[in-house]
Write a protein that holds these residues in place. Structure first.
Motif, PDB file in Angstrom:
ATOM      1  N   ARG A 129     -43.759  73.445   4.789  1.00 15.25           N
ATOM      2  CA  ARG A 129     -43.637  74.846   4.392  1.00 15.25           C
ATOM      3  C   ARG A 129     -42.538  75.075   3.353  1.00 15.25           C
ATOM      4  O   ARG A 129     -42.291  76.211   2.949  1.00 15.25           O
ATOM      5  N   ALA A 130     -41.911  74.030   2.921  1.00 17.90           N
ATOM      6  CA  ALA A 130     -40.871  74.135   1.894  1.00 17.90           C
ATOM      7  C   ALA A 130     -41.528  74.131   0.517  1.00 17.90           C
ATOM      8  O   ALA A 130     -41.408  73.183  -0.263  1.00 17.90           O
ATOM      9  N   VAL A 131     -42.222  75.212   0.184  1.00 20.64           N
ATOM     10  CA  VAL A 131     -42.992  75.294  -1.056  1.00 20.64           C
ATOM     11  C   VAL A 131     -42.298  76.151  -2.110  1.00 20.64           C
ATOM     12  O   VAL A 131     -42.862  76.413  -3.169  1.00 20.64           O
ATOM     13  N   GLY A 132     -41.070  76.609  -1.829  1.00 19.82           N
ATOM     14  CA  GLY A 132     -40.358  77.469  -2.770  1.00 19.82           C
ATOM     15  C   GLY A 132     -39.684  76.695  -3.886  1.00 19.82           C
ATOM     16  O   GLY A 132     -39.721  75.464  -3.936  1.00 19.82           O
ATOM     17  N   GLY A 133     -39.079  77.433  -4.780  1.00 19.05           N
ATOM     18  CA  GLY A 133     -38.355  76.843  -5.901  1.00 19.05           C
ATOM     19  C   GLY A 133     -37.353  77.850  -6.431  1.00 19.05           C
ATOM     20  O   GLY A 133     -37.187  78.934  -5.880  1.00 19.05           O
ATOM     21  N   PRO A 134     -36.658  77.487  -7.506  1.00 14.34           N
ATOM     22  CA  PRO A 134     -35.671  78.411  -8.053  1.00 14.34           C
ATOM     23  C   PRO A 134     -36.340  79.683  -8.563  1.00 14.34           C
ATOM     24  O   PRO A 134     -37.544  79.682  -8.839  1.00 14.34           O
TER      25      PRO A 134
END
Length: 457
Positions: free
Chosen positions: A75-80
């Motif tokens: 679920r760590a699909v984020g970014g800056p």
């Protein structure tokens, strides 16, 4: 700081955290009974079942051992852009505070590791945008990644036990912690905004009638704000006019609304921290699916405070415009000693205008989008993560408009024969120390940056 109860933790806390032994003993007892309950084999969402639309899939013992770590990694699909360090720390403190209620039934070892991460000073890269779910699984997956993989914190990898992966992802601890941090920032900002408004009132010799505490009858917050302004601005025996422009006269009402609204958000933060937001939560010896992760209370009050700040910034910008007008101040046009050859602070007002325009675009209510995810399992969101992000931006922009007005009030006092009121003198003496005298036009953006850094942190 020694923490004996969950409420001892403040999202703005900066000193190292230590947990009281009696608190840890209570949490260890909860963990023991929770593990015994799990041994019954009854389905517990995200522990021995899949997630979302796949919750009907039962997991084998081997799959359960891998499942908790996989929940975070997948679920760590984020970014800056990433959250700034103080907000990232507030997310971790928010997660810790919810763990200390016992609802998540995690191990004392995991709690110790989370405390160690907070105390290490290292902060994880947490995406500021793109939560897009019922709850905060995406940002929390990033926030808790240092527990699984080597990081600059220097902590070894942690082996998650039963239910601990879903516990790290559950609820709304991030929005709650960030909102608590925003409350602290707005309280400080409101004090500065009151001082700046009082300075503007004093330097134009505004009639003091609108600030009499008796005019706040029936509203204790307003009466207190009027008294605060009157104490700072001091008396005026010879007002320039019977009525100052509206932007001056309504200062008490506008700032009282900011103060009232920030306390309403603080109440929502406390409700989120003391209420049940984990799902499943371990309550009265049973695992119960809940809906506390929806976060509407937080989202709505963040939106409310954003609107209050936007209005306060508009009123501040209007006062700034009036400060440039000799008919209002009796001072040289545009607050320059040499009108014509020098433009004065007119461009400072233009920056404030652009900033308030940005603020207006932030005031659209956040929780109005019903978008399905997880194949329809999650069919609505409150977007509380986004709501607090918008509030954080509103705070930043309001600081800028306040700095613009402060620079104008400072220059107006410099050009005026009026003395700075005694209760405002320390504040404006600090401004004078930070900002060199303004005799000619110069890059006033540097002065505004100085004010933001030193006097409006």
């Amino acid at each position: 700081m020694l923490v004996r109860e969950p409420g001892d933790l403040d999202p703005a806390l900066v000193e190292p955290i230590e947990l009281a032994p009696e608190l840890l003993e209570r949490l260890a007892a909860v963990r023991r009974t929770a593990l015994a309950r799990l041994e019954s084999g009854e389905p517990v969402y995200g522990v021995n079942t899949g997630m979302g639309k796949l919750s009907k899939v039962r997991l084998t013992a081997a799959e359960q051992r891998r499942h908790q770590a996989n929940l975070l990694r997948g679920r760590a699909v984020g970014g800056p852009p990433w959250l700034p360090a103080d907000e990232a720390r507030a997310v971790l403190i928010g997660r810790l505070r919810t763990f200390l209620t016992g609802d998540a039934a995690v191990s004392v070892e995991l709690i110790h590791r989370l405390v160690a991460l907070i105390n290490s000073g290292a902060v994880p890269e947490i995406p500021a945008e793109g939560a897009g779910s019922a709850g905060e699984i995406i940002p929390l997956a990033h926030a808790m990644a240092p527990l699984l993989d080597p990081t600059p914190s220097g902590l070894p990898r942690f082996e998650l036990g039963s239910k601990e992966g879903i516990a790290l992802l559950a609820g709304i601890p991030g929005a709650t912690g960030r909102s608590g941090l925003a409350v602290a920032k707005v309280r400080r900002l409101a004090d500065r905004m009151t001082a700046v408004a009082a300075g503007a009132i004093a330097v134009v010799a505004a009639n003091r009638d609108p600030y009499q505490p008796s005019a706040g009858r029936g509203d204790d917050v307003l009466a207190a704000e009027l008294a605060r302004i009157l104490e700072l601005a001091g008396p005026e025996s010879a007002p320039r006019s019977l009525q100052a422009p509206v932007s001056f006269r309504v200062a008490g009402h506008v700032l009282a609304h900011v103060r009232r609204t920030v306390e309403q958000l603080n109440d929502a933060v406390e409700r989120a921290f003391t209420g049940v937001t984990d799902s499943p939560a371990y309550l009265d010896g049973e695992f119960i699916g809940t809906a506390g992760f929806h976060g509407l209370d937080l989202a709505a009050h963040c939106d409310h405070l954003t609107a209050a700040l936007a209005h306060a910034a508009e009123v501040s910008t209007a006062r700034l415009h009036r400060l440039l007008d000799p008919a209002i101040t009796g001072l040289p046009a545009q607050l320059t000693p040499d009108p014509g050859p020098q433009a004065g602070l007119v461009a400072v007002h233009k920056r404030a205008v652009a900033t308030t325009h940005q603020l207006r675009r932030l005031t659209l209510p956040t929780a109005i989008s019903t978008v399905e995810t997880s194949n329809g399992q999650e069919d609505v969101q409150s977007f509380s993560w986004e709501a607090v992000g918008i509030l954080t931006e509103a705070i930043r922009l309001t600081r800028i408009t306040t700095a613009c007005e402060l620079l104008a009030v400072h220059q107006a006092f410099t050009l005026s024969t009026r003395d700075i009121p005694p209760n405002l003198r320390p504040f404006f003496e600090a401004v004078a120390e930070a900002v060199p005298p303004i005799h000619t036009d110069r890059p006033f953006g540097q002065d505004l940056t100085t004010l933001l850094t030193i006097l409006l942190p």
